[in-house]
Design a protein around this motif. Structure first.
Motif, short mmCIF file in Angstrom:
data_model
loop_
_atom_site.label_atom_id
_atom_site.label_comp_id
_atom_site.label_asym_id
_atom_site.label_seq_id
_atom_site.Cartn_x
_atom_site.Cartn_y
_atom_site.Cartn_z
N ARG A 62 0.81 -1.22 0.00
CA ARG A 62 0.00 0.00 0.00
C ARG A 62 0.84 1.26 0.00
N SER A 63 2.15 1.12 0.18
CA SER A 63 2.99 2.31 0.09
C SER A 63 3.76 2.23 -1.21
N ILE A 64 3.92 3.36 -1.85
CA ILE A 64 4.63 3.40 -3.12
C ILE A 64 6.08 2.95 -2.94
N ALA A 65 6.65 3.26 -1.78
CA ALA A 65 8.04 2.85 -1.52
C ALA A 65 8.15 1.33 -1.46
N ASP A 66 7.24 0.67 -0.71
CA ASP A 66 7.27 -0.79 -0.62
C ASP A 66 6.99 -1.43 -1.98
N LEU A 67 6.01 -0.88 -2.69
CA LEU A 67 5.67 -1.42 -4.01
C LEU A 67 6.86 -1.30 -4.95
N ALA A 68 7.49 -0.13 -4.97
CA ALA A 68 8.64 0.08 -5.86
C ALA A 68 9.78 -0.88 -5.51
N ALA A 69 10.03 -1.08 -4.22
CA ALA A 69 11.09 -1.99 -3.80
C ALA A 69 10.79 -3.42 -4.24
N LEU A 70 9.53 -3.85 -4.06
CA LEU A 70 9.15 -5.21 -4.47
C LEU A 70 9.30 -5.38 -5.98
N VAL A 71 8.83 -4.39 -6.73
CA VAL A 71 8.90 -4.47 -8.19
C VAL A 71 10.36 -4.48 -8.65
N ARG A 72 11.21 -3.64 -8.03
CA ARG A 72 12.64 -3.64 -8.39
C ARG A 72 13.26 -5.01 -8.13
N GLU A 73 12.94 -5.59 -6.98
CA GLU A 73 13.48 -6.91 -6.66
C GLU A 73 13.01 -7.96 -7.66
N LEU A 74 11.73 -7.90 -8.03
CA LEU A 74 11.21 -8.85 -9.01
C LEU A 74 11.87 -8.66 -10.37
N GLU A 75 12.00 -7.40 -10.79
CA GLU A 75 12.63 -7.13 -12.09
C GLU A 75 14.07 -7.61 -12.12
N ALA A 76 14.80 -7.44 -11.02
CA ALA A 76 16.19 -7.89 -10.95
C ALA A 76 16.27 -9.41 -11.09
N LYS A 77 15.24 -10.11 -10.64
CA LYS A 77 15.21 -11.57 -10.75
C LYS A 77 14.66 -12.03 -12.08
N GLY A 78 14.12 -11.10 -12.88
CA GLY A 78 13.51 -11.48 -14.15
C GLY A 78 12.11 -12.04 -13.96
#
Length: 184
Positions: A62-78
């Motif tokens: 629900r926070s843009i910071a948490d969402l961005a961090a999760l998405v960055r981590e996912l993108e880094a993993k492909g």
């Protein structure tokens, strides 16, 4: 991911209908990623080429910071992220853009809810309805020990409470610990 007053059945059905082979669920608030063991397991388990599917983005964060961090981590993993009820699919440019917009609105909604809650508490306090939780510290015992000359650390140790609580209580009541006077 859902809070304790929500039922996961409909979300699980939607995920299975979307072709999800494995469904992870936990009844925790999406306002933080702290203490969300199923989310951590999911993030650890995801591998390149996988797609994580949620019903709505606010089930994930629900926070843009948490969402961005999760998405960055996912993108880094492909790993891609997709939502069944929203046009979000991080494997496409349009999906990533929409994801960012949704994240901003989810955080805005959370902040509005928090403001309304604080306004309600302030109103209830003004009307004498809300008094907060009952005190858990024996104020009389703290004052008596301070009057006997015990310091904050000793009072805290004897009562099994934090020193900050002792000092806060003594500061609020304007009772300062008695300082022993050494003979001259």
């Amino acid at each position: 991911m859902s809070t304790t007053d929500q039922h996961l059945g409909l979300q699980e059905e939607a995920l299975r209908a979307a072709g999800c082979e494995m469904v992870r669920a936990e009844k925790r608030s999406g306002t933080t990623t702290e203490g969300r063991t199923e989310l951590l397991t999911l993030m650890d388990f995801a591998r390149r080429g996988d797609t994580i599917v949620v019903t709505r983005i606010d089930r994930l964060a629900r926070s843009i910071a948490d969402l961005a961090a999760l998405v960055r981590e996912l993108e880094a993993k492909g790993v891609a992220l997709r939502a069944t009820e929203q046009p979000v699919d991080t494997s496409t440019a349009a999906g990533r853009c929409f994801l960012q917009m949704l994240g901003v609105f989810a955080e805005f909604e959370t902040n509005l809810r928090r403001e309304r809650q604080l306004e309600g508490i302030a109103k209830a306090k003004a009307e004498g309805v809300y008094k907060g939780r009952p005190r858990s510290i024996d104020a009389a015992a703290v004052r008596a020990m301070a009057a006997e000359g015990l310091g904050g650390s000793e009072i805290a140790r004897r009562l099994g409470i934090g020193r900050a609580s002792v000092y806060r209580l003594l500061g609020d009541t304007k009772v300062a610990p008695v300082q022993p006077v050494s003979p001259a």
